[in-house]
Design a protein around this motif. Structure first.
Motif, short mmCIF file in Angstrom:
data_model
loop_
_atom_site.label_atom_id
_atom_site.label_comp_id
_atom_site.label_asym_id
_atom_site.label_seq_id
_atom_site.Cartn_x
_atom_site.Cartn_y
_atom_site.Cartn_z
N TYR A 263 0.81 -1.22 0.00
CA TYR A 263 0.00 0.00 0.00
C TYR A 263 0.85 1.28 0.00
O TYR A 263 0.35 2.35 0.37
CB TYR A 263 -0.93 0.01 1.21
N ALA A 264 2.09 1.18 -0.42
CA ALA A 264 2.97 2.35 -0.48
C ALA A 264 2.42 3.38 -1.46
O ALA A 264 1.76 3.04 -2.45
CB ALA A 264 4.37 1.94 -0.90
N ASP A 265 2.71 4.66 -1.21
CA ASP A 265 2.20 5.74 -2.07
C ASP A 265 3.06 5.96 -3.30
O ASP A 265 2.57 6.49 -4.30
CB ASP A 265 2.12 7.05 -1.27
N THR A 266 4.33 5.59 -3.21
CA THR A 266 5.24 5.79 -4.34
C THR A 266 6.08 4.54 -4.55
O THR A 266 6.25 3.71 -3.65
CB THR A 266 6.18 6.99 -4.11
N LYS A 267 6.63 4.43 -5.74
CA LYS A 267 7.51 3.31 -6.06
C LYS A 267 8.76 3.35 -5.21
O LYS A 267 9.30 2.31 -4.80
CB LYS A 267 7.86 3.34 -7.55
N GLU A 268 9.23 4.55 -4.90
CA GLU A 268 10.43 4.71 -4.07
C GLU A 268 10.18 4.17 -2.66
O GLU A 268 11.03 3.47 -2.09
CB GLU A 268 10.84 6.19 -4.00
N ASP A 269 9.01 4.49 -2.09
CA ASP A 269 8.67 3.99 -0.77
C ASP A 269 8.56 2.46 -0.77
O ASP A 269 8.99 1.78 0.17
CB ASP A 269 7.34 4.58 -0.29
N ALA A 270 7.98 1.91 -1.84
CA ALA A 270 7.85 0.45 -1.94
C ALA A 270 9.22 -0.20 -2.05
O ALA A 270 9.48 -1.24 -1.42
CB ALA A 270 7.00 0.09 -3.16
N LYS A 298 7.76 -7.05 -11.10
CA LYS A 298 6.39 -7.38 -11.51
C LYS A 298 5.37 -6.97 -10.45
O LYS A 298 4.20 -6.75 -10.76
CB LYS A 298 6.27 -8.88 -11.77
N LEU A 299 5.79 -6.88 -9.20
CA LEU A 299 4.88 -6.46 -8.14
C LEU A 299 4.67 -4.95 -8.12
O LEU A 299 3.71 -4.47 -7.52
CB LEU A 299 5.42 -6.92 -6.77
N LEU A 300 5.56 -4.21 -8.77
CA LEU A 300 5.51 -2.75 -8.73
C LEU A 300 5.02 -2.13 -10.04
O LEU A 300 5.07 -0.91 -10.20
CB LEU A 300 6.90 -2.20 -8.39
N THR A 301 4.53 -2.94 -10.97
CA THR A 301 4.03 -2.42 -12.25
C THR A 301 2.90 -1.42 -12.04
O THR A 301 2.75 -0.45 -12.79
CB THR A 301 3.53 -3.58 -13.13
N LEU A 302 2.10 -1.62 -11.00
CA LEU A 302 0.92 -0.78 -10.78
C LEU A 302 1.26 0.69 -10.60
O LEU A 302 0.42 1.57 -10.81
CB LEU A 302 0.10 -1.28 -9.59
N PHE A 303 2.52 1.01 -10.19
CA PHE A 303 2.91 2.41 -10.02
C PHE A 303 2.98 3.16 -11.35
O PHE A 303 3.04 4.38 -11.38
CB PHE A 303 4.25 2.50 -9.29
N GLU A 304 2.95 2.41 -12.47
CA GLU A 304 2.95 3.01 -13.80
C GLU A 304 1.52 3.21 -14.32
O GLU A 304 1.32 3.58 -15.47
CB GLU A 304 3.71 2.11 -14.78
#
Length: 388
Positions: A263-270, A298-304
């Motif tokens: 539930y991070a707000d940014t890719k950097e936080d994740a 693949k888990l962070l694609t949603l930030f795009e």
């Protein structure tokens, strides 16, 4: 109410042709008493109905005209609502042997057409519907995102479990739509590739993003059939897989850290969350760390993607929630009798559930995603000339 509606329908028909007269000056369309009473099974019980009749002497293009009621067609013995109850009760898990006692208590002891043999005809009809549905043309439709999952169900008369390969897509207007329900036997690359190639052969365009769990067969098939499609791994499945590799005493802490990443707000936080998890658990529980970090990208694609879509893209819950009624029926009836009937029942349940699926949040942004507009941490990026 039914009789009043029938009377109104007849009066309207007669009034419509009141100026039509024969050579003797008499009307050609007049009332003609009532038909013999017949039993009609409705949602509130079985009633006797004597429908009004009409004598229509008009001849058009050599054909004698005839009045036919749209409210109560000839030979109708049960209302459409009652007809819909049969497949619904069966699919929800009511045994065919329980039909008559269950429905007679509601509709009376004269309930007609409610036998178990009706289900045999219904399942055959569902199988034909599913076969035709699998061959429908998809060239006029577009799907921006798709969710895929393999659902395992019990087959009562067979040892092997049925593995249903299910795909649900979302159209540019936010409408969710069932795309595929097929028998895979196992979640292999060949099984998934066969389903995806069928969709492509019928005109389906590659989606922008596919969401699924870590099943290697699906992703290998996606890269083969839709190489341009981005991958988003299901966080729900990943969270369960990682926790399974940790002792119970550490699971609450690990779960909290994983949810912070999810539930991070940014890719950097994740990304910082990934590093913190690795630092915390790598000394003694490297298997859990490896399970998480191997799919990091693949888990962070949603930030795009637009932030409004994140909650839909984190999991395959779109499919899991839809299958709740399918699993309920399996538990109550101990599974379908054959693979073919199991697929037909699952298809029919999902087909009925599809009408109640909510549209995607932020659906106005879906055309932008399809058009390739860039999003960073869920926020749409301006073009250089627009920013200037």
């Amino acid at each position: 109410m039914l009789l009043a509606a029938l009377e109104a329908e007849v009066e309207d028909y007669i009034d419509k042709y009141k100026h039509e007269r024969g050579e003797d000056g008499r009307r050609k369309v007049v009332r003609n008493g009532k038909a013999r009473a017949r039993s009609l099974t409705t949602a509130v019980g079985t009633i006797e109905v004597a429908a009004p009749r009409v004598n229509d002497k008009r001849v058009v293009d050599g054909q004698r005209q005839k009045f036919t009621s749209h409210i109560l067609p000839p030979y109708m013995r049960k209302s459409p609502k009652v007809a819909e109850v049969l497949p619904l009760l069966y699919l929800r898990g009511l045994s065919t042997n329980d039909f008559r006692p269950a429905l007679e208590s509601l509709l009376g002891d004269k309930a007609s057409g409610l036998s178990a043999t009706a289900i045999t005809r219904l399942t055959a009809k569902w199988e034909a519907e599913h076969k035709a549905w699998k061959q429908r043309d998809l060239s006029e439709r577009d799907y921006v995102y798709v969710w895929a999952d393999g659902i395992h169900l019990n087959i009562r008369l067979e040892e092997d479990r049925l593995c249903l390969l299910v795909i649900i897509g979302v159209r540019p207007d936010g409408t969710k739509e069932l795309l595929a329900v097929d028998d895979g036997y196992r979640e292999s690359k060949d099984s998934w590739a066969s389903v995806l190639r069928s969709l492509r052969a019928r005109g389906m365009r590659a989606p922008v993003v596919a969401v699924g769990d870590g099943a290697l067969g699906f992703w290998a098939a996606v890269r083969d059939v839709w190489p341009e499609t981005k991958e988003q791994r299901c966080w729900f499945h990943k969270l369960g897989n990682v926790l399974d590799k940790l002792p119970k005493r550490l699971q609450p802490k690990a779960k909290k850290m994983l949810r912070e990443i999810m539930y991070a707000d940014t890719k950097e936080d994740a990304s910082a969350g990934f590093e913190a998890f690795e630092a915390e658990f790598s000394p003694k529980h490297q298997r859990a760390v490896d399970c998480l970090v191997k799919d990091r990208g693949k888990l962070l694609t949603l930030f795009e993607l637009p932030a409004e879509h994140w909650k839909h893209m984190r999991t395959t819950n779109v499919i899991e929630s839809a299958f709740a009624t399918v699993r309920l029926r399996q538990r109550v009836t101990k599974g379908a009798g054959s693979r073919t009937k199991g697929i037909a029942m699952a298809f029919k349940l999902l087909d009925m559930a599809e009408r109640r699926w909510r549209k995607l949040d932020g659906r106005m942004l879906l055309p932008l995603v399809r058009a390739g507009v860039k999003f960073v941490d869920g926020i749409q990026q301006q073009r250089e000339e627009e920013a200037a």
